[in-house]
Structure formats: structure tokens, C-alpha cells
Motif scaffolding. Structure first.
Motif, PDB file in Angstrom:
ATOM      1  N   ASN A 271       0.678  -0.923  -0.002  1.00 12.59           N
ATOM      2  CA  ASN A 271       0.326   0.202   0.021  1.00 12.59           C
ATOM      3  C   ASN A 271       0.967   0.918   0.210  1.00 12.59           C
ATOM      4  O   ASN A 271       1.379   1.771   1.336  1.00 12.59           O
ATOM      5  CB  ASN A 271      -1.229  -0.149   1.761  1.00 12.59           C
ATOM      6  CG  ASN A 271      -1.864   1.120   1.073  1.00 12.59           C
ATOM      7  OD1 ASN A 271      -1.747   2.278   0.665  1.00 12.59           O
ATOM      8  ND2 ASN A 271      -2.825   1.105   2.562  1.00 12.59           N
ATOM      9  N   LEU A 272       2.068   1.704  -0.562  1.00 12.22           N
ATOM     10  CA  LEU A 272       1.791   2.185  -1.839  1.00 12.22           C
ATOM     11  C   LEU A 272       1.870   4.372  -0.665  1.00 12.22           C
ATOM     12  O   LEU A 272       2.309   4.690  -0.848  1.00 12.22           O
ATOM     13  CB  LEU A 272       2.892   2.320  -2.620  1.00 12.22           C
ATOM     14  CG  LEU A 272       3.872   0.955  -3.182  1.00 12.22           C
ATOM     15  CD1 LEU A 272       4.052   2.131  -4.715  1.00 12.22           C
ATOM     16  CD2 LEU A 272       5.050   1.313  -2.240  1.00 12.22           C
ATOM     17  N   ARG A 277       2.888   8.626   3.510  1.00  9.42           N
ATOM     18  CA  ARG A 277       1.916   9.523   4.364  1.00  9.42           C
ATOM     19  C   ARG A 277       2.364   8.982   5.769  1.00  9.42           C
ATOM     20  O   ARG A 277       2.669  10.347   6.552  1.00  9.42           O
ATOM     21  CB  ARG A 277      -0.206   9.247   4.666  1.00  9.42           C
ATOM     22  CG  ARG A 277      -0.642   9.699   3.373  1.00  9.42           C
ATOM     23  CD  ARG A 277      -2.295   9.199   3.827  1.00  9.42           C
ATOM     24  NE  ARG A 277      -2.209   7.878   4.139  1.00  9.42           N
ATOM     25  CZ  ARG A 277      -3.098   7.230   2.642  1.00  9.42           C
ATOM     26  NH1 ARG A 277      -3.496   7.822   1.819  1.00  9.42           N
ATOM     27  NH2 ARG A 277      -3.365   6.256   3.305  1.00  9.42           N
ATOM     28  N   LEU A 278       2.475   8.311   6.305  1.00  8.76           N
ATOM     29  CA  LEU A 278       4.333   8.115   6.820  1.00  8.76           C
ATOM     30  C   LEU A 278       5.197   8.426   7.018  1.00  8.76           C
ATOM     31  O   LEU A 278       5.485   8.646   7.442  1.00  8.76           O
ATOM     32  CB  LEU A 278       4.074   6.366   7.224  1.00  8.76           C
ATOM     33  CG  LEU A 278       2.456   6.282   7.736  1.00  8.76           C
ATOM     34  CD1 LEU A 278       2.542   4.059   7.749  1.00  8.76           C
ATOM     35  CD2 LEU A 278       2.746   5.974   9.714  1.00  8.76           C
ATOM     36  N   TRP A 279       5.981   8.035   5.680  1.00 10.08           N
ATOM     37  CA  TRP A 279       7.186   8.104   5.434  1.00 10.08           C
ATOM     38  C   TRP A 279       7.942   9.568   4.809  1.00 10.08           C
ATOM     39  O   TRP A 279       9.003   9.826   3.985  1.00 10.08           O
ATOM     40  CB  TRP A 279       8.236   7.313   5.740  1.00 10.08           C
ATOM     41  CG  TRP A 279       7.772   6.356   6.776  1.00 10.08           C
ATOM     42  CD1 TRP A 279       8.637   6.189   7.895  1.00 10.08           C
ATOM     43  CD2 TRP A 279       7.151   4.953   6.750  1.00 10.08           C
ATOM     44  NE1 TRP A 279       8.291   5.178   8.692  1.00 10.08           N
ATOM     45  CE2 TRP A 279       7.371   4.083   7.903  1.00 10.08           C
ATOM     46  CE3 TRP A 279       6.787   4.350   5.403  1.00 10.08           C
ATOM     47  CZ2 TRP A 279       7.257   2.919   8.519  1.00 10.08           C
ATOM     48  CZ3 TRP A 279       6.037   2.885   6.050  1.00 10.08           C
ATOM     49  CH2 TRP A 279       6.364   2.692   7.569  1.00 10.08           C
ATOM     50  N   GLY A 280       6.453  10.055   4.055  1.00  7.19           N
ATOM     51  CA  GLY A 280       6.716  10.594   2.744  1.00  7.19           C
ATOM     52  C   GLY A 280       8.596  11.120   1.934  1.00  7.19           C
ATOM     53  O   GLY A 280       7.626  10.124   1.003  1.00  7.19           O
ATOM     54  N   ARG A 281       9.362  11.792   2.152  1.00 10.18           N
ATOM     55  CA  ARG A 281       9.681  12.383   1.446  1.00 10.18           C
ATOM     56  C   ARG A 281      11.349  11.101   0.774  1.00 10.18           C
ATOM     57  O   ARG A 281      11.913  10.479   0.344  1.00 10.18           O
ATOM     58  CB  ARG A 281      10.673  13.152   2.076  1.00 10.18           C
ATOM     59  CG  ARG A 281      12.451  14.202   0.336  1.00 10.18           C
ATOM     60  CD  ARG A 281      12.415  14.822   1.377  1.00 10.18           C
ATOM     61  NE  ARG A 281      13.972  14.623   1.725  1.00 10.18           N
ATOM     62  CZ  ARG A 281      14.006  15.914   2.601  1.00 10.18           C
ATOM     63  NH1 ARG A 281      13.874  17.120   2.454  1.00 10.18           N
ATOM     64  NH2 ARG A 281      15.045  15.536   3.612  1.00 10.18           N
ATOM     65  N   LYS A 282      10.871   9.980   2.007  1.00  4.03           N
ATOM     66  CA  LYS A 282      12.570   9.423   1.441  1.00  4.03           C
ATOM     67  C   LYS A 282      11.550   8.113   0.818  1.00  4.03           C
ATOM     68  O   LYS A 282      11.964   7.339   0.294  1.00  4.03           O
ATOM     69  CB  LYS A 282      12.390   8.051   3.662  1.00  4.03           C
ATOM     70  CG  LYS A 282      13.279   7.431   2.774  1.00  4.03           C
ATOM     71  CD  LYS A 282      14.455   7.246   2.796  1.00  4.03           C
ATOM     72  CE  LYS A 282      15.485   6.707   3.714  1.00  4.03           C
ATOM     73  NZ  LYS A 282      15.334   5.446   3.989  1.00  4.03           N
TER      74      LYS A 282
END
Length: 379
Positions: A271-272, A277-282
Motif C-alpha cells: 500500500n504505497l 503518508r507515513l514516511w513522505g520524502r523517503k
């Protein structure tokens, strides 16, 4: 269907193509306004047939005569894309999915127009005629097959690209047999294979972050509307394009190596969007979604196969030796010991081994699937 992408040579004749793309942006915004006005008045979507008839009438007026510079098929393509976008929006709305309807776009940021049967012609060598003008492009390979559409697209730097969508027909691909592999996506390592190998990502955005930060600061200090601001904007856009190209090149090389070495390749159906939403930019820097698309294509092209297992399967919490599943496994715990068989597991390698095992069992079920009732079998 296959798409070939070529870059156009720099030329003063590109001004005409840029103006044509601007016209396409004006038409897009006008049609969006028509759809919104019609929906607010009648509470229903506008029929595309009526839109096309209305466009034909508008082109005959003095105010909208400049629309004719784009070509009827390119205008029809814009109307069809807006119609598909609204249909998708209302369909998602009906099923309770939150999506945005097509919106207005700044004309300077509008990107492309598409030609179908008319308005273009391929010439020998590296020349192409687009709407009556001849252009040269960097021809890195031959265009094989029947060309269905030609799209002229400009990027954020202002360079122009040709996209040839080609129908190739039946392409014979030899299906190979080989060694199965499971892949586990991660944040610390890009990929972990069931063979215990780690594939590290170079994190190209993080690597170029200082340069991008400096260029963004220089852009913010320039006077709006000045030539220096325009130059600073182009420098920043080039840096972003270089970062994206580096990531894309890494994805293609990694996917090609995996597709050539293993048959099939098994991954999790992640579920990308939730991970974003959790880790954003990474997550954006790693580019898992783009890599999966490229891996799927490379597997198809090289006679391999990409399998996806259920995203809710507890691959990290299940012991790959005895099958015991932990109730909880915090993300900070990178290794754990099975309380049943006492095996010590690296979190990522264990997950990759479980993904490989589930993929292999899926293949076995497909191989022993019974024939349908209507099948005639030789006794």
C-alpha cells in the motif's frame, strides 16, 4: 503497444510548437469552464458529442479562430481526456472514493498535445513533419511497428520531446524457466532478496539536496518577472530533472538484472499511498511504485514473470523455518529469535524468504489447477 521517446533538436522553429501547446492549454481551460457551468446549471455532465459540435462552431468565430492552429484531432483528444477524467471522477464518487475532478491549468505549465492520423509524417533518417513544419530529433533507435499517435511534450526546462505510440502486434517472447526469488522492499535498504543480498538505493534526492536547496534559495532571491529569475528557474528545473533521471536509470538497471537472473520474481502488493503518508520524502526518493512498473515491463520483455502476494500476509513476523507467527513485531526490531525453533532471523531477509515461499506455493496451485468442464482430454 509500445512508446518510443525522442528529444527534438534545439531550433528557433520550436517557438511555433510552444505556441501550439499554449493554445492547447487555453482550450483545456475553456472546456473545463464549460463542463463546470453546465453541471452547475443542469446537475449532470456534458455530453462529449455536444462539446465537439460546440468546438466546431467556436472555431468559425473571430474570437476563437486561433484554435484552428492546433488541428481538429488534437482538440478532440483534449475533449476526450476531459470526458474520461469526469467519468472517472463521478464513478469514484459513486463508490465513495475521494478523487479530484479535472481542474484548470496555467497555460505556461500545460505540457502537450497529441496528433492521431493527421498532422504528422515520419521522414527518412531523423526528421519528422509536425503540422507542416520539419523538425529533427535525436534518433537513438528505429521505430518498429505502426505508429498510432504522436505526442509533442515539453518538460519543465522547456525542452521538447516526441512520444510515438506504436502498435507492434504479436511479439514472440520465449518464456524461460529459472530460479524463483522473493523481494522485500524497505526503508534502510531498497531491496532485500531471499538469497540474503541487499540492494542499496543511492537516495538521489538526498544526495542532491544541498544543490537543490542552494538553487531554490537563489530563485527566491530573484526579482519576479526578471530574466535572472527565469535563468534561476531553469537551473533548478534542470537539477530536478537530473535527479529524476538518475533514479530512473538506477531502477531500469536493477530491474533488468533481476528479470534476467530470476524466473519468476515475487514481491508484496504494498500500500504505497499509506507508506507515502507515513514516511513522505523517503518513499518518494526510493520510488518503489515507479520501480514496480519498470520491473513488470522488464519481466515481460525478458520472459520472466512478476508475482504479487497479499499485502496483509505477515511476512516479517512469520518464521521462515517453522512457520510460527509473532503477535507483534515493532519496526525498530531488526532481528528476532523464533520461540519455537530458536532460529535467529534478520527481519528483511526473513520477509523475503517468506515472500518467495508464498510465491512458489501460488505457482504450484496454478500448475495443478484442474481443467475446465468443457475441455476435451485424450484418454
Amino acid at each position: 503497444m509500445r512508446t518510443y521517446v525522442f528529444k527534438l533538436y534545439q531550433s528557433k522553429k520550436h517557438r511555433r510548437l510552444h505556441r501550439t501547446i499554449d493554445v492547447a492549454g487555453c482550450i483545456w481551460n475553456h472546456l473545463i469552464a464549460l463542463h463546470r457551468r453546465y453541471y452547475h446549471r443542469y446537475q449532470k455532465s456534458l455530453n462529449i458529442t455536444r462539446i465537439q459540435l460546440h468546438i466546431t462552431k467556436l472555431k468559425k468565430t473571430k474570437r476563437f479562430a486561433f484554435w484552428s492552429t492546433l488541428g481538429s484531432q488534437a482538440i478532440q483528444d483534449i475533449a476526450q481526456r476531459i470526458d474520461r477524467a469526469y467519468r472517472s471522477f463521478f464513478r469514484n464518487l459513486k463508490h465513495g472514493l475521494k478523487t479530484a475532478p479535472p481542474n484548470f491549468r496555467a497555460v505556461k505549465k500545460y505540457r502537450s498535445f497529441t496528433l492521431k492520423q493527421a498532422g504528422w509524417k515520419l521522414l527518412p533518417k531523423n526528421r519528422v513533419v509536425i503540422m507542416g513544419k520539419e523538425y529533427k530529433y535525436f534518433k537513438s533507435r528505429e521505430v518498429a511497428g505502426k505508429v498510432k499517435t504522436v505526442t509533442v511534450k515539453r518538460d519543465s526546462v522547456g525542452d521538447l520531446w516526441l512520444f510515438f505510440v506504436v502498435e507492434e502486434g504479436e511479439v514472440p517472447i520465449e518464456v524461460r524457466s529459472g530460479e524463483i526469488v522473493g523481494l522485500d522492499f524497505g526503508l534502510k535498504t531498497f531491496l532485500t532478496t531471499s538469497k540474503g543480498e541487499y540492494i542499496q538505493s543511492h537516495l538521489f534526492f538526498k544526495r542532491n539536496a544541498k544543490l537543490l536547496k542552494d538553487l531554490s534559495r537563489k530563485l527566491s532571491r530573484k526579482k519576479p518577472g526578471s530574466n535572472n529569475r527565469s535563468k534561476a528557474r531553469l537551473a533548478l528545473a534542470r537539477a530536478h530533472r537530473r535527479t529524476a533521471n538518475q533514479r530512473r536509470d538506477f531502477h531500469f538497471k536493477t530491474a533488468l538484472a533481476l528479470a534476467r537472473e530470476y524466473v519468476p520474481v515475487v514481491v508484496e502488493d504494498l500500500n504505497l499511498k499509506a507508506m507515502q503518508r507515513l514516511w513522505g520524502r523517503k518513499i518518494s526518493d526510493l520510488g518503489h511504485a515507479a520501480f514496480l512498473n519498470i520491473l513488470s515491463w522488464e519481466c515481460f520483455k525478458n520472459g520472466s514473470r512478476l508475482l504479487k502476494i497479499d499485502r496483509f500476509y505477515p511476512s516479517s513476523k512469520t518464521c521462515s523455518k517453522c512457520g510460527y507467527a509473532l503477535a507483534e513485531l515493532p519496526l525498530s526490531m531488526r532481528s528476532w529469535q523464533c520461540p519455537i525453533c530458536s532460529a535467529v532471523h534478520d527481519r528483511d531477509i526473513n520477509a523475503a524468504k517468506n515472500i518467495q515461499r508464498v510465491g512458489a506455493s501460488t505457482l504450484k496451485r496454478e500448475d495443478v489447477r484442474p481443467a475446465s468442464a468443457g475441455c476435451l482430454c485424450r484418454s
